[in-house]
Scaffold this motif. Structure first.
Motif, PDB file in Angstrom:
ATOM      1  N   MET A  81      38.817  44.988  50.268  1.00 54.58           N
ATOM      2  CA  MET A  81      38.879  44.661  48.847  1.00 54.58           C
ATOM      3  C   MET A  81      37.630  45.075  48.046  1.00 54.58           C
ATOM      4  N   ASP A  98      34.366  39.741  39.981  1.00 53.40           N
ATOM      5  CA  ASP A  98      35.149  40.316  41.080  1.00 53.40           C
ATOM      6  C   ASP A  98      35.200  39.341  42.236  1.00 53.40           C
ATOM      7  N   LYS A 147      40.010  34.847  41.794  1.00 54.55           N
ATOM      8  CA  LYS A 147      40.599  35.040  40.463  1.00 54.55           C
ATOM      9  C   LYS A 147      40.710  33.729  39.686  1.00 54.55           C
ATOM     10  N   ASP A 167      37.574  42.696  37.385  1.00 51.60           N
ATOM     11  CA  ASP A 167      38.448  43.435  38.292  1.00 51.60           C
ATOM     12  C   ASP A 167      39.719  42.635  38.544  1.00 51.60           C
ATOM     13  N   ASN A 168      40.781  43.297  38.960  1.00 54.33           N
ATOM     14  CA  ASN A 168      42.001  42.647  39.486  1.00 54.33           C
ATOM     15  C   ASN A 168      42.761  41.795  38.481  1.00 54.33           C
ATOM     16  N   GLU A 203      42.673  49.178  44.594  1.00 52.30           N
ATOM     17  CA  GLU A 203      41.862  50.077  45.421  1.00 52.30           C
ATOM     18  C   GLU A 203      42.670  50.656  46.604  1.00 52.30           C
TER      19      GLU A 203
HETATM   20 MG   LIG Z   1      38.271  43.189  43.258  1.00 51.79          MG
END
Ligand SMILES: [Mg+2]
Ligand SMILES: Oc1cc(-c2ccc(F)cc2)cc2nccnc12
Length: 214
Positions: A40, A141, A144, A169-170, A199
């Motif tokens: 990740m 990152d 979440k 990110d994400n 990714e």
């Molecule tokens: Mg990430």
């Protein structure tokens, strides 16, 4: 006993990447995670978006939440102007131990401060511990469901100034819906979505860039 994925990534870096060469560390990890085993890291595609924002902002003080193996810390540090600092925070001690070694191998340890522990505990201590006024750029990152509470905490602790930029990110995969709703709905942020992919895959994901308006 088996090795962990972060240990295998470190072994790959030590055997394949050129010591002191941050770009070769980044490329080695991308090569390994694309062709041997997924991990990740923000990765090469989203990493390029992150690079462009770091180069545009030229942060003196930057915070990363979620170090993992140190891939993005190395990527970011290699772009930082002289006497700038990246503070990167990792909750998982196994990840932190690997990241320290990856950061050292890349030769960027004088630009990176790695702190271990929960972001919720550390954020209120940052100003005093590091003699900071605010962060110019924050890369979210980590887990979440921590994006939104940590953002609110950074606001409350006065770690964001008018013009501070949050890069997350994400925001699609795994997703941070409450965070997205907040930064996109709040008059205190100007938010923009950069469409990309998870990714090393073709799955949709993206990066949200949000400017704090004060
Ligand atoms: Mg990430
Ligand atoms: O970039 C990421 C990807 C994923 C992830 C895991 C499993 C999947 F199936 C898809 C995506 C988790 C992450 N956790 C923390 C920070 N970054 C992450």
């Amino acid at each position: 006993y088996g090795s962990t994925r972060p240990e295998r990534i470190l072994a790959e870096v030590k055997s394949k990447a050129t010591r002191g060469d941050a770009r070769s560390v980044v490329d080695t990890i991308d090569q390994y995670c694309r062709h041997q085993e997924w991990a990740m890291n923000v990765g090469d595609e989203k990493g390029t978006i992150l690079d462009s924002i770091v180069c545009e902002v030229k942060p003196r003080a930057m915070l990363e939440l979620g170090t993992y193996c140190g891939y993005s810390a190395v990527r970011i540090a290699s772009l930082l102007p002289p006497n700038s600092r990246l503070i990167t925070m990792e909750f998982n001690p196994v990840f932190a131990a690997i990241a320290r070694q990856v950061i050292a191998w890349a030769g960027v340890e004088d630009k990176v401060v790695l702190i271990e522990g929960p972001s919720g505990d550390w954020i209120p201590k940052m100003k005093k511990e590091f003699g900071l006024t605010s962060f110019d750029l924050v890369f979210l990152d980590h887990w979440k469901d921590c994006y939104l509470p940590d953002t609110k905490l950074m606001e409350e602790c006065g770690l964001l100034r008018t013009g501070s930029i949050l890069v997350a990110d994400n925001v699609i995969c795994p997703g941070a819906p409450d965070y997205l709703e907040y930064v996109r709905g709040s008059p205190r942020y100007e938010s923009k979505y950069f469409r990309s992919h998870l990714e090393y895959t073709r799955v949709e994901d993206g990066i949200e860039k949000s400017v704090f308006l004060g």
